[in-house]
Design a protein around this motif. Structure first.
Motif, PDB file in Angstrom:
ATOM      1  N   LEU A   1      22.538  23.077  43.787  1.00 39.83           N
ATOM      2  CA  LEU A   1      22.847  22.161  44.877  1.00 39.83           C
ATOM      3  C   LEU A   1      21.970  20.916  44.823  1.00 39.83           C
ATOM      4  CD1 LEU A   1      24.432  21.652  47.487  1.00 39.83           C
ATOM      5  CD2 LEU A   1      22.604  22.806  48.700  1.00 39.83           C
ATOM      6  N   SER A   2      20.700  21.097  44.543  1.00 40.79           N
ATOM      7  CA  SER A   2      19.795  19.954  44.584  1.00 40.79           C
ATOM      8  C   SER A   2      20.061  18.967  43.446  1.00 40.79           C
ATOM      9  CB  SER A   2      18.348  20.417  44.575  1.00 40.79           C
ATOM     10  OG  SER A   2      18.119  21.337  43.533  1.00 40.79           O
ATOM     11  N   GLY A   3      20.294  19.455  42.242  1.00 37.19           N
ATOM     12  CA  GLY A   3      20.571  18.555  41.128  1.00 37.19           C
ATOM     13  C   GLY A   3      21.887  17.826  41.283  1.00 37.19           C
ATOM     14  N   ILE A   4      22.905  18.546  41.721  1.00 33.54           N
ATOM     15  CA  ILE A   4      24.216  17.929  41.902  1.00 33.54           C
ATOM     16  C   ILE A   4      24.180  16.932  43.058  1.00 33.54           C
ATOM     17  CG2 ILE A   4      26.612  18.391  42.530  1.00 33.54           C
ATOM     18  CD1 ILE A   4      26.315  21.041  40.949  1.00 33.54           C
ATOM     19  N   ALA A   5      23.512  17.297  44.154  1.00 38.89           N
ATOM     20  CA  ALA A   5      23.409  16.378  45.295  1.00 38.89           C
ATOM     21  C   ALA A   5      22.643  15.119  44.906  1.00 38.89           C
ATOM     22  CB  ALA A   5      22.736  17.066  46.473  1.00 38.89           C
ATOM     23  N   GLY A   6      21.604  15.260  44.095  1.00 39.96           N
ATOM     24  CA  GLY A   6      20.863  14.086  43.641  1.00 39.96           C
ATOM     25  C   GLY A   6      21.690  13.185  42.749  1.00 39.96           C
ATOM     26  N   ALA A   7      22.501  13.796  41.876  1.00 43.83           N
ATOM     27  CA  ALA A   7      23.370  12.998  41.012  1.00 43.83           C
ATOM     28  C   ALA A   7      24.417  12.251  41.836  1.00 43.83           C
ATOM     29  CB  ALA A   7      24.044  13.891  39.976  1.00 43.83           C
ATOM     30  N   VAL A   8      24.990  12.926  42.821  1.00 41.73           N
ATOM     31  CA  VAL A   8      25.975  12.279  43.695  1.00 41.73           C
ATOM     32  C   VAL A   8      25.315  11.156  44.488  1.00 41.73           C
ATOM     33  CG1 VAL A   8      27.465  12.648  45.707  1.00 41.73           C
ATOM     34  CG2 VAL A   8      27.496  14.271  43.814  1.00 41.73           C
ATOM     35  N   ALA A   9      24.075  11.393  44.952  1.00 41.32           N
ATOM     36  CA  ALA A   9      23.357  10.357  45.699  1.00 41.32           C
ATOM     37  C   ALA A   9      23.155   9.114  44.844  1.00 41.32           C
ATOM     38  CB  ALA A   9      22.012  10.894  46.183  1.00 41.32           C
ATOM     39  N   CYS A  10      22.855   9.300  43.559  1.00 36.61           N
ATOM     40  CA  CYS A  10      22.694   8.138  42.672  1.00 36.61           C
ATOM     41  C   CYS A  10      24.020   7.435  42.420  1.00 36.61           C
ATOM     42  CB  CYS A  10      22.081   8.580  41.346  1.00 36.61           C
ATOM     43  SG  CYS A  10      20.347   9.032  41.462  1.00 36.61           S
ATOM     44  N   LEU A  11      25.095   8.204  42.357  1.00 34.15           N
ATOM     45  CA  LEU A  11      26.397   7.605  42.083  1.00 34.15           C
ATOM     46  C   LEU A  11      26.932   6.808  43.267  1.00 34.15           C
ATOM     47  CD1 LEU A  11      28.143  10.488  40.129  1.00 34.15           C
ATOM     48  CD2 LEU A  11      27.308   8.322  39.211  1.00 34.15           C
ATOM     49  N   VAL A  12      26.639   7.240  44.487  1.00 37.07           N
ATOM     50  CA  VAL A  12      27.171   6.542  45.663  1.00 37.07           C
ATOM     51  C   VAL A  12      26.171   5.573  46.283  1.00 37.07           C
ATOM     52  CG1 VAL A  12      28.773   8.406  46.193  1.00 37.07           C
ATOM     53  CG2 VAL A  12      26.537   8.378  47.286  1.00 37.07           C
ATOM     54  N   CYS A  13      25.001   5.469  45.700  1.00 35.58           N
ATOM     55  CA  CYS A  13      23.974   4.574  46.235  1.00 35.58           C
ATOM     56  C   CYS A  13      24.446   3.114  46.137  1.00 35.58           C
ATOM     57  CB  CYS A  13      22.676   4.753  45.463  1.00 35.58           C
ATOM     58  SG  CYS A  13      21.330   3.728  46.075  1.00 35.58           S
ATOM     59  N   PRO A  14      24.269   2.351  47.204  1.00 35.26           N
ATOM     60  CA  PRO A  14      24.737   0.958  47.169  1.00 35.26           C
ATOM     61  C   PRO A  14      23.863   0.029  46.330  1.00 35.26           C
ATOM     62  CG  PRO A  14      23.724   1.432  49.284  1.00 35.26           C
ATOM     63  CD  PRO A  14      23.771   2.731  48.519  1.00 35.26           C
ATOM     64  N   TRP A  15      22.694   0.451  45.929  1.00 32.10           N
ATOM     65  CA  TRP A  15      21.838  -0.410  45.112  1.00 32.10           C
ATOM     66  C   TRP A  15      22.456  -0.584  43.736  1.00 32.10           C
ATOM     67  CZ3 TRP A  15      16.907   2.797  46.363  1.00 32.10           C
ATOM     68  CH2 TRP A  15      16.545   2.566  47.678  1.00 32.10           C
ATOM     69  N   SER A  16      22.393  -1.783  43.220  1.00 28.35           N
ATOM     70  CA  SER A  16      23.002  -2.039  41.911  1.00 28.35           C
ATOM     71  C   SER A  16      22.203  -1.328  40.818  1.00 28.35           C
ATOM     72  CB  SER A  16      23.051  -3.540  41.633  1.00 28.35           C
ATOM     73  OG  SER A  16      21.743  -4.059  41.547  1.00 28.35           O
ATOM     74  N   GLY A  17      22.910  -0.677  39.942  1.00 34.43           N
ATOM     75  CA  GLY A  17      22.273   0.011  38.822  1.00 34.43           C
ATOM     76  C   GLY A  17      21.729   1.392  39.131  1.00 34.43           C
ATOM     77  N   ALA A  18      21.855   1.866  40.360  1.00 30.96           N
ATOM     78  CA  ALA A  18      21.336   3.200  40.694  1.00 30.96           C
ATOM     79  C   ALA A  18      22.125   4.297  39.996  1.00 30.96           C
ATOM     80  CB  ALA A  18      21.352   3.425  42.209  1.00 30.96           C
ATOM     81  N   TRP A  19      23.395   4.037  39.693  1.00 28.41           N
ATOM     82  CA  TRP A  19      24.210   5.051  39.044  1.00 28.41           C
ATOM     83  C   TRP A  19      23.734   5.364  37.630  1.00 28.41           C
ATOM     84  CZ3 TRP A  19      26.942   3.660  34.697  1.00 28.41           C
ATOM     85  CH2 TRP A  19      27.090   2.301  34.466  1.00 28.41           C
ATOM     86  N   TRP A  20      22.953   4.469  37.032  1.00 33.56           N
ATOM     87  CA  TRP A  20      22.371   4.748  35.707  1.00 33.56           C
ATOM     88  C   TRP A  20      21.422   5.934  35.746  1.00 33.56           C
ATOM     89  CZ3 TRP A  20      23.566   2.645  31.112  1.00 33.56           C
ATOM     90  CH2 TRP A  20      24.294   1.470  31.103  1.00 33.56           C
ATOM     91  N   TRP A  21      20.886   6.251  36.914  1.00 33.63           N
ATOM     92  CA  TRP A  21      19.887   7.313  37.051  1.00 33.63           C
ATOM     93  C   TRP A  21      20.486   8.635  37.518  1.00 33.63           C
ATOM     94  CZ3 TRP A  21      15.429   6.266  34.895  1.00 33.63           C
ATOM     95  CH2 TRP A  21      15.093   4.928  34.701  1.00 33.63           C
ATOM     96  N   ALA A  22      21.791   8.757  37.530  1.00 29.67           N
ATOM     97  CA  ALA A  22      22.445   9.969  38.030  1.00 29.67           C
ATOM     98  C   ALA A  22      22.139  11.196  37.177  1.00 29.67           C
ATOM     99  CB  ALA A  22      23.949   9.749  38.123  1.00 29.67           C
ATOM    100  N   TRP A  23      21.755  11.033  35.933  1.00 32.08           N
ATOM    101  CA  TRP A  23      21.445  12.159  35.059  1.00 32.08           C
ATOM    102  C   TRP A  23      20.070  12.757  35.338  1.00 32.08           C
ATOM    103  CZ3 TRP A  23      17.144  11.351  32.076  1.00 32.08           C
ATOM    104  CH2 TRP A  23      16.740  10.022  31.936  1.00 32.08           C
ATOM    105  N   VAL A  24      19.170  11.999  35.949  1.00 29.10           N
ATOM    106  CA  VAL A  24      17.791  12.466  36.156  1.00 29.10           C
ATOM    107  C   VAL A  24      17.718  13.715  37.044  1.00 29.10           C
ATOM    108  CG1 VAL A  24      15.527  11.831  37.082  1.00 29.10           C
ATOM    109  CG2 VAL A  24      16.787  10.218  35.668  1.00 29.10           C
ATOM    110  N   PRO A  25      18.388  13.765  38.197  1.00 35.82           N
ATOM    111  CA  PRO A  25      18.312  14.993  39.002  1.00 35.82           C
ATOM    112  C   PRO A  25      18.877  16.215  38.284  1.00 35.82           C
ATOM    113  CG  PRO A  25      19.217  13.203  40.310  1.00 35.82           C
ATOM    114  CD  PRO A  25      19.116  12.708  38.916  1.00 35.82           C
TER     115      PRO A  25
END
Length: 103
Positions: free
Chosen positions: A40-64
Motif C-alpha cells: 500500500l505504501s509504495g503504490i500510494a507513493g507512486a500514485v502521489a507522484c503521478l498526480v502531484c501538480p508540481w511539474s516533473g514530480a511524475w519522474w519520481w514515481a518509481w522511488v516509492p
C-alpha cells in the motif's frame, strides 16, 4: 500531499519493522513481526507522484516502489518460488494444506 506523507511514513514504518525483526532475530527472539499494510505504501507513493501538480514530480514515481521493503520482499519471494519450481523442489506455496483431525 494527501497520499505522499502517509506513504512516506508507512515506508519508514516498514523499514523500522524490518530492522526490528533483524535485531530480534539476532538476539534469538522468536515471534511475529508485521509490516504496515504491504504494498500500500509504495503504490500510494507512486500514485502521489503521478498526480502531484508540481511539474516533473511524475519522474519520481518509481522511488516509492523501490524503497518500500514489502514490495522488494514480494519480488524476492516470487523469484525464489520460480527457481524452486524450475529445479523441481517443493516451494512453500506448493505445500498441501494441513488435514483436519475431525474424522
Amino acid at each position: 500531499m494527501a497520499l505522499g506523507l502517509p506513504s512516506a511514513l508507512l515506508i519508514l514504518f516498514n523499514w523500522l519493522s524490518v530492522i526490528g525483526y533483524g535485531i530480534a532475530a539476532w538476539r534469538g527472539h522468536r515471534g511475529g513481526h508485521s509490516f504496515a499494510p504491504p504494498f500500500l505504501s509504495g503504490i500510494a507513493g507512486a500514485v502521489a507522484c503521478l498526480v502531484c501538480p508540481w511539474s516533473g514530480a511524475w519522474w519520481w514515481a518509481w522511488v516509492p516502489l523501490l524503497t518500500d521493503p514489502s514490495i522488494g520482499l514480494w519480488v524476492i519471494a516470487i523469484v525464489l518460488q520460480a527457481m524452486a519450481r524450475l529445479v523441481g523442489l517443493r516451494a512453500p506455496i506448493d505445500r498441501l494444506p494441513p488435514q483436519s483431525s475431525t474424522e
